[in-house]
Design a protein around this motif. Structure first.
Motif, PDB file in Angstrom:
ATOM      1  N   VAL A 128       0.857  -1.013  -0.010  1.00 12.88           N
ATOM      2  CA  VAL A 128      -0.057  -0.142   0.069  1.00 12.88           C
ATOM      3  C   VAL A 128       0.914   1.354   0.056  1.00 12.88           C
ATOM      4  CG1 VAL A 128      -1.738   1.272   1.338  1.00 12.88           C
ATOM      5  CG2 VAL A 128      -2.005  -1.119   1.133  1.00 12.88           C
ATOM      6  N   ASP A 129       0.555   2.224  -0.727  1.00 10.23           N
ATOM      7  CA  ASP A 129       1.332   3.355  -0.874  1.00 10.23           C
ATOM      8  C   ASP A 129       0.783   4.324  -0.036  1.00 10.23           C
ATOM      9  OD1 ASP A 129       2.845   2.917  -3.354  1.00 10.23           O
ATOM     10  OD2 ASP A 129       0.731   2.802  -4.096  1.00 10.23           O
ATOM     11  N   ALA A 130      -0.365   4.468   0.702  1.00  8.31           N
ATOM     12  CA  ALA A 130      -0.666   5.646   1.829  1.00  8.31           C
ATOM     13  C   ALA A 130      -1.774   4.890   2.389  1.00  8.31           C
ATOM     14  CB  ALA A 130      -1.133   6.754   1.058  1.00  8.31           C
ATOM     15  N   VAL A 131      -1.890   5.005   3.679  1.00  2.05           N
ATOM     16  CA  VAL A 131      -2.947   4.528   4.506  1.00  2.05           C
ATOM     17  C   VAL A 131      -3.539   5.645   5.215  1.00  2.05           C
ATOM     18  CG1 VAL A 131      -3.875   3.096   6.626  1.00  2.05           C
ATOM     19  CG2 VAL A 131      -2.061   2.446   5.006  1.00  2.05           C
ATOM     20  N   VAL A 132      -4.842   6.088   4.962  1.00  2.00           N
ATOM     21  CA  VAL A 132      -5.478   7.380   5.526  1.00  2.00           C
ATOM     22  C   VAL A 132      -6.704   6.820   6.294  1.00  2.00           C
ATOM     23  CG1 VAL A 132      -4.834   8.701   3.623  1.00  2.00           C
ATOM     24  CG2 VAL A 132      -6.838   7.683   3.501  1.00  2.00           C
ATOM     25  N   GLU A 133      -7.075   7.862   7.283  1.00  2.00           N
ATOM     26  CA  GLU A 133      -8.339   7.620   7.779  1.00  2.00           C
ATOM     27  C   GLU A 133      -9.479   7.789   7.098  1.00  2.00           C
ATOM     28  OE1 GLU A 133      -7.868  10.790  10.780  1.00  2.00           O
ATOM     29  OE2 GLU A 133      -6.228  10.047  11.532  1.00  2.00           O
ATOM     30  N   GLY A 134     -10.672   7.335   7.537  1.00  2.00           N
ATOM     31  CA  GLY A 134     -11.855   7.513   6.867  1.00  2.00           C
ATOM     32  C   GLY A 134     -13.243   7.397   7.612  1.00  2.00           C
ATOM     33  N   HIS A 135     -13.206   8.203   8.735  1.00  2.00           N
ATOM     34  CA  HIS A 135     -14.106   8.113   9.684  1.00  2.00           C
ATOM     35  C   HIS A 135     -15.005   9.282   9.581  1.00  2.00           C
ATOM     36  CE1 HIS A 135     -11.188  10.708  11.191  1.00  2.00           C
ATOM     37  NE2 HIS A 135     -12.081  11.027  12.076  1.00  2.00           N
ATOM     38  N   ALA A 136     -14.649  10.236   8.714  1.00  2.00           N
ATOM     39  CA  ALA A 136     -15.458  11.695   8.876  1.00  2.00           C
ATOM     40  C   ALA A 136     -14.961  12.402   7.660  1.00  2.00           C
ATOM     41  CB  ALA A 136     -15.106  12.585  10.218  1.00  2.00           C
ATOM     42  N   ILE A 137     -15.875  13.548   7.332  1.00  2.00           N
ATOM     43  CA  ILE A 137     -15.864  14.194   6.145  1.00  2.00           C
ATOM     44  C   ILE A 137     -14.354  14.942   6.019  1.00  2.00           C
ATOM     45  CG2 ILE A 137     -16.566  16.210   4.936  1.00  2.00           C
ATOM     46  CD1 ILE A 137     -18.589  14.301   4.960  1.00  2.00           C
ATOM     47  N   ASP A 138     -13.782  15.329   6.936  1.00  2.00           N
ATOM     48  CA  ASP A 138     -12.636  16.007   6.832  1.00  2.00           C
ATOM     49  C   ASP A 138     -11.404  14.981   6.490  1.00  2.00           C
ATOM     50  OD1 ASP A 138     -12.450  14.715   9.479  1.00  2.00           O
ATOM     51  OD2 ASP A 138     -11.118  15.889  10.432  1.00  2.00           O
ATOM     52  N   ALA A 139     -11.615  13.619   6.994  1.00  2.00           N
ATOM     53  CA  ALA A 139     -10.606  12.731   6.726  1.00  2.00           C
ATOM     54  C   ALA A 139     -11.004  12.233   5.102  1.00  2.00           C
ATOM     55  CB  ALA A 139     -11.015  11.217   7.362  1.00  2.00           C
ATOM     56  N   ILE A 140     -12.141  12.314   4.560  1.00  2.00           N
ATOM     57  CA  ILE A 140     -12.304  12.242   3.226  1.00  2.00           C
ATOM     58  C   ILE A 140     -11.447  13.248   2.477  1.00  2.00           C
ATOM     59  CG2 ILE A 140     -14.253  11.867   1.268  1.00  2.00           C
ATOM     60  CD1 ILE A 140     -13.860   9.582   3.295  1.00  2.00           C
ATOM     61  N   GLU A 141     -11.755  14.499   2.763  1.00  2.00           N
ATOM     62  CA  GLU A 141     -11.078  15.628   2.162  1.00  2.00           C
ATOM     63  C   GLU A 141      -9.274  15.238   2.022  1.00  2.00           C
ATOM     64  OE1 GLU A 141     -12.250  18.903   4.640  1.00  2.00           O
ATOM     65  OE2 GLU A 141     -14.285  19.034   3.593  1.00  2.00           O
ATOM     66  N   ARG A 142      -8.941  14.807   3.113  1.00  2.00           N
ATOM     67  CA  ARG A 142      -7.515  14.465   3.077  1.00  2.00           C
ATOM     68  C   ARG A 142      -7.427  13.325   2.104  1.00  2.00           C
ATOM     69  NH1 ARG A 142      -8.054  15.422   8.814  1.00  2.00           N
ATOM     70  NH2 ARG A 142      -8.167  12.956   9.270  1.00  2.00           N
ATOM     71  N   LEU A 143      -8.246  12.472   1.897  1.00  2.00           N
ATOM     72  CA  LEU A 143      -8.239  11.468   0.906  1.00  2.00           C
ATOM     73  C   LEU A 143      -8.168  11.766  -0.310  1.00  2.00           C
ATOM     74  CD1 LEU A 143      -8.421   8.326  -0.192  1.00  2.00           C
ATOM     75  CD2 LEU A 143     -10.840   8.557  -0.001  1.00  2.00           C
ATOM     76  N   ALA A 144      -8.927  13.002  -0.711  1.00  2.00           N
ATOM     77  CA  ALA A 144      -9.125  13.587  -1.896  1.00  2.00           C
ATOM     78  C   ALA A 144      -7.598  14.290  -2.306  1.00  2.00           C
ATOM     79  CB  ALA A 144     -10.149  14.541  -2.068  1.00  2.00           C
ATOM     80  N   ALA A 145      -7.113  14.869  -1.323  1.00  2.00           N
ATOM     81  CA  ALA A 145      -5.678  15.359  -1.478  1.00  2.00           C
ATOM     82  C   ALA A 145      -4.833  14.366  -1.551  1.00  2.00           C
ATOM     83  CB  ALA A 145      -5.376  16.383  -0.102  1.00  2.00           C
ATOM     84  N   GLU A 146      -4.764  12.988  -1.096  1.00  2.00           N
ATOM     85  CA  GLU A 146      -4.153  12.087  -1.416  1.00  2.00           C
ATOM     86  C   GLU A 146      -4.121  11.704  -2.599  1.00  2.00           C
ATOM     87  OE1 GLU A 146      -0.873   9.785  -1.037  1.00  2.00           O
ATOM     88  OE2 GLU A 146      -1.581  11.127   0.678  1.00  2.00           O
ATOM     89  N   ILE A 147      -5.343  11.531  -3.137  1.00  2.00           N
ATOM     90  CA  ILE A 147      -5.456  10.948  -4.623  1.00  2.00           C
ATOM     91  C   ILE A 147      -4.993  12.074  -5.663  1.00  2.00           C
ATOM     92  CG2 ILE A 147      -7.539  10.787  -6.372  1.00  2.00           C
ATOM     93  CD1 ILE A 147      -9.096   9.612  -4.007  1.00  2.00           C
ATOM     94  N   SER A 148      -4.906  13.344  -5.267  1.00  2.00           N
ATOM     95  CA  SER A 148      -4.343  14.401  -6.136  1.00  2.00           C
ATOM     96  C   SER A 148      -2.699  14.452  -6.290  1.00  2.00           C
ATOM     97  CB  SER A 148      -4.869  15.505  -5.743  1.00  2.00           C
ATOM     98  OG  SER A 148      -6.194  15.686  -5.862  1.00  2.00           O
ATOM     99  N   GLU A 149      -2.293  13.589  -5.286  1.00  2.00           N
ATOM    100  CA  GLU A 149      -0.638  13.612  -5.321  1.00  2.00           C
ATOM    101  C   GLU A 149      -0.355  13.101  -6.192  1.00  2.00           C
ATOM    102  OE1 GLU A 149       1.512  15.085  -3.248  1.00  2.00           O
ATOM    103  OE2 GLU A 149      -0.266  16.445  -2.238  1.00  2.00           O
ATOM    104  N   PRO A 150       0.863  13.270  -7.055  1.00  2.00           N
ATOM    105  CA  PRO A 150       1.408  12.442  -7.887  1.00  2.00           C
ATOM    106  C   PRO A 150       1.906  11.232  -7.757  1.00  2.00           C
ATOM    107  CG  PRO A 150       2.564  14.522  -7.754  1.00  2.00           C
ATOM    108  CD  PRO A 150       1.705  14.466  -6.656  1.00  2.00           C
TER     109      PRO A 150
END
Length: 375
Positions: A353-375
């Protein structure tokens, strides 16, 4: 002081107040404040004050603003203004009105105070951004859907085989356009045209664990998956349970209620067991190796609890990682204090796995969106 908020909620609320006042309060400072409050408790106002100043303030010039903000904030806490209302915590932001510094005070300012006026405002949206999905009501899930639909899930572009016009003269010559331009100029190649490889959007593949252990979060995360499918092109969605179910067509409707109804009809094993390894094996054999996952961003939303053989999951994750651009694992349990990837499935998947992020709340999903945008 009587309040139903725990130390973590107080820390988050007060940190947001300070940010609204203009102070820089990183997340690490908020976490340190919450951990300190958990040790000292909330009973002693003076002790809480010094705990907050020590963990949240980094510059001496911010002390005065912190002191005023703490005084106003704690008066609301002690007055019970931060009580849970209808089981929904009220969040706070801070506004500072500097008009009182201009010397044009109204009759109510006869005391002649030069301090800026600090006001507290309530924001239901900010509450939802940090509230755990497991605690959402049906109405809050609908609001969360609207918030998640605004996210931009844009991955890093990939190079395409198609060529596009380029102004860079070091790129490949565009002979056809150059000749056409020369013919219009009487046969003289006045301007030379060039080509360069174009870019295209990477495919996004979402694999949502719908097992019983994920049920409190799956009902919110399925709405995120729908927002992703309906909001952009080249998104594929699958449900992972006792079997693999493709949901792209069912979730493509822009009507959330219709999309979720069709998805519920399609999925027969919601809330059951999960065999992540077997499900990924089916995905790799039928979809991934054929090209769907090749160069794509693959997001697995799961707590890592797996009833299957962890060796199978590790093998399939290795196969998947080999062909993808990036694999992101979204685990709602990661936010739990002291979390460690002890579940057999999570431990087996982690090396691939390249990255492990939280997924418990909206702000965590926003961080997921940022991670998806990373090269």
């Amino acid at each position: 002081m009587t309040t139903t908020r725990d130390a973590g909620e107080i820390a988050v609320a007060f940190s947001r107040v300070l940010r609204g006042a203009g102070l820089t309060v990183p997340t690490s400072s908020t976490i340190a404040f919450a951990e300190a409050l958990a040790c000292t408790g909330l009973g002693d106002r003076e002790e809480t004050f010094w705990v907050g100043r020590t963990t949240l303030v980094r510059r001496p010039e911010d002390h005065e603003l912190f002191d005023r903000a703490f005084r106003v904030f704690w008066e609301h806490v002690e007055a019970g203004d931060l009580e849970v209302i209808e089981d929904e915590p009220i969040d706070l932001t801070l506004a500072i009105d500097d008009d009182s510094l201009d010397g044009d005070d109204g009759p109510d300012d006869a005391a002649g105070s030069d301090d800026p006026v600090i006001e507290l405002r309530f924001s239901a949206t900010e509450v939802l951004r940090n509230r755990d999905f497991a605690d959402y009501s049906a109405e809050e899930l609908v609001e969360a859907q609207q918030l998640m639909s605004r996210l931009r899930l844009v991955g890093s572009p990939r190079r395409s085989l198609r060529l596009t016009t380029s102004a860079n003269r070091t790129n490949r010559p565009d002979l056809r356009r150059t000749v056409r331009a020369a013919m219009r100029a009487g046969g003289e190649p006045v301007r030379r045209h060039h080509l360069t490889p174009s870019t295209r959007q990477r495919r996004l593949v979402l694999l949502l664990d719908i097992s019983g252990s994920m049920e409190p979060y799956a009902r919110a995360l399925i709405r995120f998956v729908h927002a992703a499918v309906a909001g952009r092109q080249k998104v594929e969605a699958f449900a992972l349970g006792t079997r693999l179910t493709r949901l792209t067509r069912e979730l493509s409707s822009r009507d959330p209620d219709e999309a979720l109804r069709r998805a519920a009809t399609r999925v027969a094993d919601f809330g059951g067991g999960t065999r992540l390894g077997d499900g990924l094996a089916v995905f790799n054999d039928e979809w991934g190796q054929r090209g769907m996952a090749r160069g794509a961003i693959v997001v697995i939303l799961s707590d890592g609890w797996d009833r299957g053989d962890p060796a199978v999951l590790g093998e399939q994750m290795q196969r998947l990682h080999r062909v993808t651009h990036k694999v992101i694992w979204v685990n709602p349990l990661k936010v739990t204090p002291g979390y460690a990837p002890l579940a057999r499935g999570m431990a087996a998947a982690l090396p691939h796995v390249d990255a492990v992020v939280e997924g418990h709340a909206i702000d965590a999903i926003e961080r997921l969106a940022a991670e998806i945008s990373e090269p």
